[in-house]
Design a protein around this motif. Sequence first.
Motif, short mmCIF file in Angstrom:
data_model
loop_
_atom_site.label_atom_id
_atom_site.label_comp_id
_atom_site.label_asym_id
_atom_site.label_seq_id
_atom_site.Cartn_x
_atom_site.Cartn_y
_atom_site.Cartn_z
N UNK A 32 0.83 -1.20 0.00
CA UNK A 32 0.00 0.00 0.00
C UNK A 32 0.87 1.25 0.00
N UNK A 33 1.97 1.19 0.72
CA UNK A 33 2.87 2.34 0.75
C UNK A 33 3.53 2.56 -0.60
N UNK A 34 4.08 1.50 -1.19
CA UNK A 34 4.77 1.64 -2.47
C UNK A 34 3.82 2.08 -3.57
N UNK A 35 2.53 1.83 -3.40
CA UNK A 35 1.55 2.28 -4.38
C UNK A 35 1.43 3.80 -4.41
N UNK A 36 2.00 4.47 -3.41
CA UNK A 36 1.96 5.94 -3.33
C UNK A 36 3.17 6.57 -4.02
N UNK A 37 4.00 5.77 -4.69
CA UNK A 37 5.25 6.27 -5.27
C UNK A 37 4.98 7.46 -6.20
N UNK A 38 4.02 7.32 -7.09
CA UNK A 38 3.74 8.41 -8.04
C UNK A 38 3.29 9.68 -7.33
N UNK A 39 2.50 9.51 -6.27
CA UNK A 39 2.05 10.67 -5.51
C UNK A 39 3.22 11.44 -4.92
N UNK A 40 4.19 10.70 -4.35
CA UNK A 40 5.34 11.38 -3.77
C UNK A 40 6.30 11.88 -4.85
N UNK A 41 6.34 11.20 -5.99
CA UNK A 41 7.12 11.74 -7.11
C UNK A 41 6.65 13.15 -7.44
N UNK A 42 5.32 13.32 -7.50
CA UNK A 42 4.81 14.62 -7.89
C UNK A 42 5.16 15.68 -6.85
N UNK A 43 5.08 15.33 -5.58
CA UNK A 43 5.43 16.30 -4.53
C UNK A 43 6.90 16.69 -4.64
N UNK A 44 7.77 15.68 -4.65
CA UNK A 44 9.21 15.94 -4.61
C UNK A 44 9.69 16.54 -5.93
N UNK A 45 9.28 15.95 -7.03
CA UNK A 45 9.79 16.40 -8.33
C UNK A 45 9.25 17.78 -8.72
N UNK A 46 8.05 18.11 -8.28
CA UNK A 46 7.55 19.47 -8.53
C UNK A 46 8.46 20.49 -7.85
N UNK A 47 8.83 20.22 -6.61
CA UNK A 47 9.69 21.14 -5.88
C UNK A 47 11.06 21.23 -6.55
N UNK A 48 11.61 20.08 -6.92
CA UNK A 48 12.93 20.06 -7.58
C UNK A 48 12.90 20.86 -8.86
N UNK A 49 11.86 20.67 -9.66
CA UNK A 49 11.77 21.37 -10.94
C UNK A 49 11.62 22.87 -10.73
N UNK A 50 10.82 23.27 -9.75
CA UNK A 50 10.66 24.69 -9.44
C UNK A 50 11.99 25.32 -9.02
N UNK A 51 12.90 24.51 -8.48
CA UNK A 51 14.19 25.01 -8.02
C UNK A 51 15.29 24.83 -9.05
N UNK A 52 14.90 24.57 -10.30
CA UNK A 52 15.87 24.41 -11.40
C UNK A 52 16.81 23.25 -11.13
N UNK A 53 16.22 22.16 -10.62
CA UNK A 53 17.02 20.98 -10.31
C UNK A 53 16.79 19.86 -11.31
N UNK A 54 17.21 18.64 -10.93
CA UNK A 54 17.08 17.48 -11.79
C UNK A 54 16.39 16.35 -11.02
N UNK A 55 15.49 15.63 -11.71
CA UNK A 55 14.80 14.50 -11.09
C UNK A 55 15.65 13.23 -11.14
#
Length: 473
Positions: free
Chosen positions: A400-423
């Motif tokens: 059930x936890x690993x099924x949330x991977x995409x949800x956390x991708x969006x949280x973390x990767x949105x922040x990284x992208x906003x900060x001119x970073x790399x996923x």
Amino acid sequence: MSTLSPLLAALAQRIGAAHVLTDPADMAPYLHEERGLYRGEAPAVLRPGSTEEVAFIVEACAKAGVALVPQGGNTGLVGGQVPFGQMLLSLARLDRIRAVDPVDMTMTVEAGCILDKVHAAAEEAGCLFPLHIASQGSCRIGGNLSSNAGGTAVLRYGNARELALGLEVVLADGRVWNGLKRLRKNNAGYDLKQLFLGSEGTLGIITAAVLKLFPRPAQRATAFLAVPDPAAALALLKRLRGEAGDALTTFELMAAFGVETVLRHMPGTVRPLADSYEWYVLAELSSPTRAFDLGALMEEGLGAAMEAGEVLDAVIASSEAQAANLWRLREDMSEAQKHEGGSIKHDVSVPVSRVPEFLDRALPACLAALPGLRPCPFGHVGDGNIHFNLSQPVGMDKAAFLALWERFNRIVHDIVTEMDGSIAAEHGIGLLKREELAHYADPVALDLMQRVKAALDPAQTLNPGKVIGVRVG
């Protein structure tokens, strides 16, 4: 399988029947990747023993319209080495050190050389090959180059891309490009090797490389430090770099949860400081000269840092054994996390100056999304690369936890992208992050990538479906 029988027979005749594996038990180690996220399948595992045999396989498969997935040590973390119905091409038997030149400061090695073997050959010549990663006892240099591996010494020596002077590559049609030049300067046209470094076997198969060597360190000073927060760690990084210059080889940041996990699960690890703290740093100075005392330089720098409030507590290794124990607290972190249940992993980077800001934003955002989540951020803060791993809440179902991977991708990767970073800082895209790349990458960049793929592998026979999707139109 019957339609492939003539092809397999031709391949067996060329490379030896013992190196064309079709029995499920024989193939199993090549098909199961380290994290258990993917279970691959292949009609056969092919184990060539030379560049010529690789070229024969690639040409024969291209003519038959059969796709190939190249694999080194099968230690990749994004699924780039996993076949899904394609032939698997293992480079493990291409494991020769072809030449070591301590004057040119180069080493020519085949793609299947285990990284530890490369280290040993460099040391035997009185030199250093500085790529150090946790899997160096089993990963192979071809995979390191194909994924542009990073590691703990990028701060001083750069990524794998910066450690290669030349390559030998088998192209999608079976031709061999011999770019094994030992030159430090070469402006004769396009730098073709850069196309294949970091391309994860989607543009060509690296079979050998000329690697850069460096003077072997004559002394090291290793310190394990407690710091108040990531902002203080960044101030300490600036201080040590200003005082030690290029002697600052490693600067790793670790949160308390990660360190405590290592101490709890990894036998033989020792708590280095009397008290527990929220954040830690592993810092190392190294130099090929004894013209100055690194230990004294480290002590002086840390003394000033303590006065400035950047360091709360510290220990400097007094022996190689103690230094090795300190390093285990960082190197065993990924392995230790397996004992805490499911882990959703992010390999991201932001500008070095923005690492504290990233952590200040990403940590509360993830905790708000799932109370009880246990974040485990650690990594190479000296080059802006943070492994932002998330361990499941205690008692939560792992699936059930690993099924949330995409949800956390969006949280973390949105922040990284906003900060001119790399996923994808150092583990590559593979299959795991292919859709993330499509979501976040600049459309012009994606178009260029697809054009390069179409030019070098028009039939899509090299590691299809990895890194980028098939170009449409």
